[in-house]
Design a protein around this motif. Structure first.
Motif, PDB file in Angstrom:
ATOM      1  N   GLU A 130       0.838  -1.204   0.000  1.00  0.00           N
ATOM      2  CA  GLU A 130       0.000   0.000   0.000  1.00  0.00           C
ATOM      3  C   GLU A 130       0.871   1.252   0.000  1.00  0.00           C
ATOM      4  O   GLU A 130       0.594   2.215  -0.734  1.00  0.00           O
ATOM      5  CB  GLU A 130      -0.925   0.007   1.215  1.00  0.00           C
ATOM      6  N   ARG A 131       1.905   1.220   0.813  1.00  0.00           N
ATOM      7  CA  ARG A 131       2.806   2.370   0.914  1.00  0.00           C
ATOM      8  C   ARG A 131       3.501   2.652  -0.415  1.00  0.00           C
ATOM      9  O   ARG A 131       3.706   3.804  -0.792  1.00  0.00           O
ATOM     10  CB  ARG A 131       3.830   2.075   2.003  1.00  0.00           C
ATOM     11  N   GLU A 132       3.843   1.592  -1.132  1.00  0.00           N
ATOM     12  CA  GLU A 132       4.586   1.742  -2.378  1.00  0.00           C
ATOM     13  C   GLU A 132       3.685   1.960  -3.589  1.00  0.00           C
ATOM     14  O   GLU A 132       4.071   2.657  -4.524  1.00  0.00           O
ATOM     15  CB  GLU A 132       5.451   0.494  -2.604  1.00  0.00           C
ATOM     16  N   ARG A 133       2.463   1.367  -3.558  1.00  0.00           N
ATOM     17  CA  ARG A 133       1.643   1.354  -4.772  1.00  0.00           C
ATOM     18  C   ARG A 133       0.213   1.841  -4.577  1.00  0.00           C
ATOM     19  O   ARG A 133      -0.558   1.876  -5.526  1.00  0.00           O
ATOM     20  CB  ARG A 133       1.615  -0.069  -5.352  1.00  0.00           C
ATOM     21  N   GLY A 134      -0.158   2.162  -3.328  1.00  0.00           N
ATOM     22  CA  GLY A 134      -1.496   2.678  -3.098  1.00  0.00           C
ATOM     23  C   GLY A 134      -2.506   1.607  -2.729  1.00  0.00           C
ATOM     24  O   GLY A 134      -2.203   0.413  -2.740  1.00  0.00           O
ATOM     25  N   ILE A 135      -3.718   2.036  -2.414  1.00  0.00           N
ATOM     26  CA  ILE A 135      -4.759   1.152  -1.897  1.00  0.00           C
ATOM     27  C   ILE A 135      -5.146   0.064  -2.895  1.00  0.00           C
ATOM     28  O   ILE A 135      -5.576  -1.024  -2.511  1.00  0.00           O
ATOM     29  CB  ILE A 135      -6.003   1.971  -1.488  1.00  0.00           C
ATOM     30  N   ASP A 136      -4.994   0.319  -4.194  1.00  0.00           N
ATOM     31  CA  ASP A 136      -5.361  -0.697  -5.186  1.00  0.00           C
ATOM     32  C   ASP A 136      -4.530  -1.965  -5.029  1.00  0.00           C
ATOM     33  O   ASP A 136      -4.969  -3.050  -5.433  1.00  0.00           O
ATOM     34  CB  ASP A 136      -5.194  -0.154  -6.604  1.00  0.00           C
ATOM     35  N   ALA A 137      -3.353  -1.851  -4.449  1.00  0.00           N
ATOM     36  CA  ALA A 137      -2.502  -3.025  -4.246  1.00  0.00           C
ATOM     37  C   ALA A 137      -3.006  -3.900  -3.104  1.00  0.00           C
ATOM     38  O   ALA A 137      -2.619  -5.070  -2.996  1.00  0.00           O
ATOM     39  CB  ALA A 137      -1.066  -2.594  -3.975  1.00  0.00           C
ATOM     40  N   VAL A 138      -3.884  -3.363  -2.261  1.00  0.00           N
ATOM     41  CA  VAL A 138      -4.382  -4.094  -1.089  1.00  0.00           C
ATOM     42  C   VAL A 138      -5.584  -4.959  -1.435  1.00  0.00           C
ATOM     43  O   VAL A 138      -5.721  -6.090  -0.948  1.00  0.00           O
ATOM     44  CB  VAL A 138      -4.762  -3.106   0.031  1.00  0.00           C
ATOM     45  N   ALA A 139      -6.475  -4.435  -2.263  1.00  0.00           N
ATOM     46  CA  ALA A 139      -7.765  -5.075  -2.526  1.00  0.00           C
ATOM     47  C   ALA A 139      -7.673  -6.561  -2.873  1.00  0.00           C
ATOM     48  O   ALA A 139      -8.485  -7.362  -2.370  1.00  0.00           O
ATOM     49  CB  ALA A 139      -8.505  -4.307  -3.622  1.00  0.00           C
ATOM     50  N   PRO A 140      -6.716  -7.020  -3.690  1.00  0.00           N
ATOM     51  CA  PRO A 140      -6.676  -8.448  -4.037  1.00  0.00           C
ATOM     52  C   PRO A 140      -6.433  -9.377  -2.850  1.00  0.00           C
ATOM     53  O   PRO A 140      -6.675 -10.584  -2.963  1.00  0.00           O
ATOM     54  CB  PRO A 140      -5.509  -8.530  -5.037  1.00  0.00           C
ATOM     55  N   TYR A 141      -5.975  -8.829  -1.734  1.00  0.00           N
ATOM     56  CA  TYR A 141      -5.602  -9.672  -0.598  1.00  0.00           C
ATOM     57  C   TYR A 141      -6.576  -9.575   0.578  1.00  0.00           C
ATOM     58  O   TYR A 141      -6.351 -10.208   1.606  1.00  0.00           O
ATOM     59  CB  TYR A 141      -4.185  -9.313  -0.139  1.00  0.00           C
ATOM     60  N   LEU A 142      -7.647  -8.820   0.422  1.00  0.00           N
ATOM     61  CA  LEU A 142      -8.561  -8.637   1.548  1.00  0.00           C
ATOM     62  C   LEU A 142      -9.206  -9.951   1.981  1.00  0.00           C
ATOM     63  O   LEU A 142      -9.373 -10.202   3.183  1.00  0.00           O
ATOM     64  CB  LEU A 142      -9.632  -7.606   1.197  1.00  0.00           C
TER      65      LEU A 142
END
Length: 406
Positions: A190-202
């Motif tokens: 998230e820190r490096e690429r933003g919130i879109d990088a988090v969604a696949p792992y929720l």
């Protein structure tokens, strides 16, 4: 894929109770040259021979980890005089990109992963859970964000495969996990690429949290526990646990010798407490013991400060991330859980007079008297108030800070 170590039984016990290997982990990391059943049958036949040599048999039938390979970090070619940071950067190629060995996966204790992973080095030739979070921070600082993404992919795969991230990708370490740092590792993306990088792992993050909270239906009032959940009294907190008892296969000789020092009726609990301490990553610390001897270990009787602070961090992250993707109901549930945990952790683990967090024994209904660096974790996740943080910082300086570090 195997789900139990392939060589438990008389051969395993004979080797682990012998002096063939100084380190008990060596044999469980060996790769059988043949099908394990064939090796066991040969052992049962040949051991009857008066001239049978166990060490010769082991080296004939197993690929033993190369001791020289363990010393990669001592290779002169990896050293530089420039800086510690530069030294670390030269080590990454030796520790990163370890694809699974097919024979080791088929016959040995290694569990294959979908992506390359990072090993700590030395005798640790596999992916470890909480160690890998700190490695991921180093990789990100060195610009290796793709390797961080591989780590997260492996964690998500593990949750799908096991329901949690095992202690390490070894068959003998799948009965336990380690401190829950999957969310913190995703936080690097998230820190490096933003919130879109988090969604696949929720989904995987939700599943890991459910694993930690499973067993609540089996709690039976104040002072009871089930698996990794504890009811100290009008709250649900967590403890470290292991799904199995018995000596650890990777420390078989040491654990059997330790168990011989306590009455036979206490050995099953001792093994469980030793294993639970391994889940904590603090293996071993006197914080888990009633006194300073390992014979008095009581890990499963304690509500650990660090574990519950980290789970507060998981709940807080998931509340924020679910809100970001528009799932307000889930966000509200996680936020409420974080608030309940913060209040309970203060009630059971915070000592106002001492100005410090201590582990809590739900069996004795009292805090322990063990001062430990675990008290710093509530600061790390933003749980401690400014006043609590200041008091803890003072104690860290006076009680823990020494020349060379903590």
């Amino acid at each position: 894929m195997n789900r139990s170590p392939p060589l438990q039984g008389p051969l395993f016990e004979a080797v682990q109770r012998s002096d063939i290997f100084e380190d008990s982990k060596t044999f469980v990391d060996c790769v059988p040259r043949l099908d394990p059943k064939t090796i066991r049958n040969r052992f049962e036949t040949r051991r009857q021979d008066p001239e049978f040599d166990l060490q010769d048999f082991v080296y004939e039938h197993f690929e033993v980890p190369d001791a020289a390979a363990r010393e990669a970090t001592e290779d002169e070619d990896t050293r530089t005089d420039d800086s510690m940071g530069e030294h670390i950067r030269t080590l990454w190629p030796q520790l990163v990109d370890h694809p699974s060995d097919e024979r080791a996966v088929e016959y040995g204790s290694l569990i294959g992963t979908p992506k390359p992973y990072v090993t700590p080095g030395g005798r640790f030739r596999e992916l470890y859970y909480w160690d890998t979070y700190f490695t991921a921070e180093g990789l990100a600082a060195s610009g290796h964000i793709e390797d961080v993404e591989n780590i997260v992919e492996n964690f998500a795969w593990a949750v799908d495969e096991f329901g949690y991230v095992p202690n390490a990708n070894r068959e003998y370490q799948t009965s336990r996990t380690q401190p829950p740092l999957f969310a913190e590792t995703v936080g690097i993306l998230e820190r490096e690429r933003g919130i879109d990088a988090v969604a696949p792992y929720l989904d995987a993050l939700d599943a890991e949290y459910e694993f930690w909270m499973s067993g609540q239906e089996d709690l039976d009032g104040e002072g009871t526990a089930a698996r990794r959940v504890v009811d100290p009294g009008d709250a649900v907190l967590n403890r470290y646990w292991d799904e199995t008892t018995g000596p650890r296969l990777e420390a078989f000789d040491e654990d059997v010798e330790l168990a011989e020092s306590v009455p036979e009726r206490d050995r099953e609990k001792l093994y469980r407490d030793v294993r639970a301490a391994c889940e904590s990553g603090w293996d071993f610390s006197s914080r888990w013991c009633r006194d300073d001897s390992l014979e008095t270990i009581r890990t499963t009787e304690l509500v650990p400060v660090d574990l519950n602070a980290l789970l507060y961090g998981v709940e807080s992250d998931l509340a924020r991330w679910h809100a970001a993707v528009g799932d307000d109901a889930a966000s509200d549930e996680y936020a409420a859980a974080a608030a309940r945990r913060a209040e309970a952790l203060d009630r059971y683990c915070w000592d106002e007079q001492a100005g410090f967090y201590f582990d809590y024994s739900f069996v004795d209904d009292e805090r322990t008297d063990k001062w430990s660096l675990a008290a710093a974790v509530p600061l790390y996740v933003g749980l401690a108030s400014d006043e609590q943080a200041a008091a803890i910082a003072d104690h860290l300086r006076t009680k823990f800070l020494e020349k060379g570090g903590w």
